[in-house]
Each structure stands twice: as structure tokens, then as C-alpha cells.
Scaffold this motif. Structure first.
Motif, PDB file in Angstrom:
ATOM      1  N   CYS A  27       0.822  -1.210   0.000  1.00 21.67           N
ATOM      2  CA  CYS A  27       0.000   0.000   0.000  1.00 21.67           C
ATOM      3  C   CYS A  27       0.859   1.265   0.000  1.00 21.67           C
ATOM      4  O   CYS A  27       0.530   2.238  -0.688  1.00 21.67           O
ATOM      5  CB  CYS A  27      -0.961  -0.013   1.176  1.00 21.67           C
ATOM      6  N   LEU A  28       1.954   1.257   0.738  1.00 23.65           N
ATOM      7  CA  LEU A  28       2.857   2.414   0.733  1.00 23.65           C
ATOM      8  C   LEU A  28       3.449   2.648  -0.651  1.00 23.65           C
ATOM      9  O   LEU A  28       3.671   3.786  -1.046  1.00 23.65           O
ATOM     10  CB  LEU A  28       3.983   2.225   1.749  1.00 23.65           C
ATOM     11  N   ALA A  29       3.679   1.584  -1.381  1.00 22.36           N
ATOM     12  CA  ALA A  29       4.235   1.714  -2.730  1.00 22.36           C
ATOM     13  C   ALA A  29       3.284   2.462  -3.661  1.00 22.36           C
ATOM     14  O   ALA A  29       3.718   3.013  -4.677  1.00 22.36           O
ATOM     15  CB  ALA A  29       4.563   0.335  -3.297  1.00 22.36           C
ATOM     16  N   LEU A  30       2.020   2.498  -3.322  1.00 26.80           N
ATOM     17  CA  LEU A  30       1.018   3.180  -4.151  1.00 26.80           C
ATOM     18  C   LEU A  30       0.942   4.679  -3.882  1.00 26.80           C
ATOM     19  O   LEU A  30       0.340   5.415  -4.660  1.00 26.80           O
ATOM     20  CB  LEU A  30      -0.358   2.556  -3.925  1.00 26.80           C
ATOM     21  N   VAL A  31       1.526   5.126  -2.781  1.00 26.22           N
ATOM     22  CA  VAL A  31       1.482   6.551  -2.420  1.00 26.22           C
ATOM     23  C   VAL A  31       2.629   7.258  -3.141  1.00 26.22           C
ATOM     24  O   VAL A  31       3.790   6.937  -2.928  1.00 26.22           O
ATOM     25  CB  VAL A  31       1.590   6.757  -0.896  1.00 26.22           C
ATOM     26  N   GLU A  32       2.292   8.220  -3.965  1.00 23.99           N
ATOM     27  CA  GLU A  32       3.300   8.918  -4.770  1.00 23.99           C
ATOM     28  C   GLU A  32       3.092  10.424  -4.702  1.00 23.99           C
ATOM     29  O   GLU A  32       2.084  10.905  -4.203  1.00 23.99           O
ATOM     30  CB  GLU A  32       3.208   8.455  -6.229  1.00 23.99           C
ATOM     31  N   GLY A  33       4.066  11.130  -5.241  1.00 22.93           N
ATOM     32  CA  GLY A  33       3.952  12.576  -5.411  1.00 22.93           C
ATOM     33  C   GLY A  33       3.912  13.338  -4.098  1.00 22.93           C
ATOM     34  O   GLY A  33       4.588  13.001  -3.126  1.00 22.93           O
ATOM     35  N   TYR A  34       3.110  14.381  -4.101  1.00 23.56           N
ATOM     36  CA  TYR A  34       3.007  15.285  -2.956  1.00 23.56           C
ATOM     37  C   TYR A  34       2.585  14.565  -1.672  1.00 23.56           C
ATOM     38  O   TYR A  34       3.210  14.763  -0.628  1.00 23.56           O
ATOM     39  CB  TYR A  34       2.041  16.426  -3.310  1.00 23.56           C
ATOM     40  N   PRO A  35       1.557  13.689  -1.723  1.00 25.79           N
ATOM     41  CA  PRO A  35       1.185  12.984  -0.492  1.00 25.79           C
ATOM     42  C   PRO A  35       2.335  12.139   0.062  1.00 25.79           C
ATOM     43  O   PRO A  35       2.538  12.068   1.272  1.00 25.79           O
ATOM     44  CB  PRO A  35       0.009  12.103  -0.910  1.00 25.79           C
ATOM     45  N   ARG A  36       3.113  11.519  -0.809  1.00 28.38           N
ATOM     46  CA  ARG A  36       4.254  10.717  -0.371  1.00 28.38           C
ATOM     47  C   ARG A  36       5.289  11.610   0.321  1.00 28.38           C
ATOM     48  O   ARG A  36       5.843  11.252   1.367  1.00 28.38           O
ATOM     49  CB  ARG A  36       4.872   9.990  -1.569  1.00 28.38           C
ATOM     50  N   ARG A  37       5.529  12.764  -0.278  1.00 25.58           N
ATOM     51  CA  ARG A  37       6.497  13.705   0.294  1.00 25.58           C
ATOM     52  C   ARG A  37       6.067  14.140   1.694  1.00 25.58           C
ATOM     53  O   ARG A  37       6.874  14.158   2.622  1.00 25.58           O
ATOM     54  CB  ARG A  37       6.640  14.912  -0.624  1.00 25.58           C
ATOM     55  N   VAL A  38       4.802  14.473   1.844  1.00 25.08           N
ATOM     56  CA  VAL A  38       4.283  14.895   3.146  1.00 25.08           C
ATOM     57  C   VAL A  38       4.379  13.747   4.146  1.00 25.08           C
ATOM     58  O   VAL A  38       4.804  13.943   5.295  1.00 25.08           O
ATOM     59  CB  VAL A  38       2.833  15.414   3.015  1.00 25.08           C
ATOM     60  N   LEU A  39       4.023  12.546   3.732  1.00 24.81           N
ATOM     61  CA  LEU A  39       4.099  11.379   4.603  1.00 24.81           C
ATOM     62  C   LEU A  39       5.534  11.122   5.068  1.00 24.81           C
ATOM     63  O   LEU A  39       5.782  10.856   6.246  1.00 24.81           O
ATOM     64  CB  LEU A  39       3.550  10.162   3.849  1.00 24.81           C
ATOM     65  N   GLU A  40       6.473  11.229   4.156  1.00 25.00           N
ATOM     66  CA  GLU A  40       7.883  11.032   4.508  1.00 25.00           C
ATOM     67  C   GLU A  40       8.381  12.115   5.464  1.00 25.00           C
ATOM     68  O   GLU A  40       9.122  11.826   6.408  1.00 25.00           O
ATOM     69  CB  GLU A  40       8.748  11.003   3.254  1.00 25.00           C
ATOM     70  N   MET A  41       7.975  13.343   5.211  1.00 23.70           N
ATOM     71  CA  MET A  41       8.394  14.430   6.100  1.00 23.70           C
ATOM     72  C   MET A  41       7.857  14.200   7.509  1.00 23.70           C
ATOM     73  O   MET A  41       8.539  14.469   8.498  1.00 23.70           O
ATOM     74  CB  MET A  41       7.933  15.782   5.554  1.00 23.70           C
ATOM     75  N   ARG A  42       6.646  13.692   7.582  1.00 24.57           N
ATOM     76  CA  ARG A  42       6.033  13.463   8.900  1.00 24.57           C
ATOM     77  C   ARG A  42       6.685  12.286   9.617  1.00 24.57           C
ATOM     78  O   ARG A  42       7.070  12.377  10.772  1.00 24.57           O
ATOM     79  CB  ARG A  42       4.522  13.231   8.730  1.00 24.57           C
ATOM     80  N   TYR A  43       6.807  11.141   8.941  1.00 20.58           N
ATOM     81  CA  TYR A  43       7.227   9.924   9.625  1.00 20.58           C
ATOM     82  C   TYR A  43       8.716   9.612   9.489  1.00 20.58           C
ATOM     83  O   TYR A  43       9.304   9.067  10.414  1.00 20.58           O
ATOM     84  CB  TYR A  43       6.382   8.733   9.169  1.00 20.58           C
TER      85      TYR A  43
END
Length: 91
Positions: A27-43
Motif C-alpha cells: 500500500c505504501l508503494a502506491l502513495v506517490e507525489g506530494y502525499p508521499r512527500r508529506v508522509l515522509e516528512m512526517r514519519y
């Protein structure tokens, strides 16, 4: 993000935990672009919504909404994958 979330599953090596970990990875592999960037910055980076907003020149409530949507998408995706696994193992 993946490394941090996987670390939580490392202690539990049951078949159910392994299935959850695999579903999370898929499921994480499906998260791309801006949402992925925000998720990475958070976690990955451990930033708060306010800190992310400042770095991305956005409002904190906008970042909070992105994180809320991504978490919901991940939850739904993981639940769907685990449900499919349950259907396969019941057959």
C-alpha cells in the motif's frame, strides 16, 4: 516511512503480523507525489504538520488534511488486502 513503520512490526513475527507488514509495504508503494512527500516528512523526518507546512509554504491545516487522507487510504488499502488474503486462506 516504510522503515519506521516496519520497525513496529519487527517485534511481532506472527503470520498475521507478516501479512500486515506485506500489505503495508504494498500500500505504501502506491502513495506517490506530494502525499508521499508529506508522509515522509512526517514519519521519516519526524516533522509536525506545522513544520511541514512552513517548509512547503502551505497552511498547517492543509498538511493535516493530506495526512488524514493518506492515512485513511493506507488503512483502507491494508484492510482490503488483508480481507482478500483471508478469503484465499479460507478456501
Amino acid at each position: 516511512v516504510l522503515d519506521l513503520l516496519e520497525a513496529e512490526f519487527d517485534d511481532a513475527s506472527t503470520p498475521a503480523a507478516n501479512q500486515q507488514k506485506a500489505a503495508l509495504n504494498e500500500c505504501l508503494a502506491l502513495v506517490e507525489g506530494y502525499p508521499r512527500r508529506v508522509l515522509e516528512m512526517r514519519y521519516r523526518d519526524g516533522l509536525t504538520s506545522s513544520q511541514i507546512a512552513e517548509q512547503l509554504d502551505k497552511r498547517a491545516d492543509a498538511i493535516y488534511r493530506v495526512l488524514t487522507r493518506v492515512r485513511a487510504q493506507l488503512r483502507d488499502c491494508i484492510e482490503a488486502r488483508l480481507a482478500r488474503l483471508g478469503e484465499v486462506s479460507d478456501d
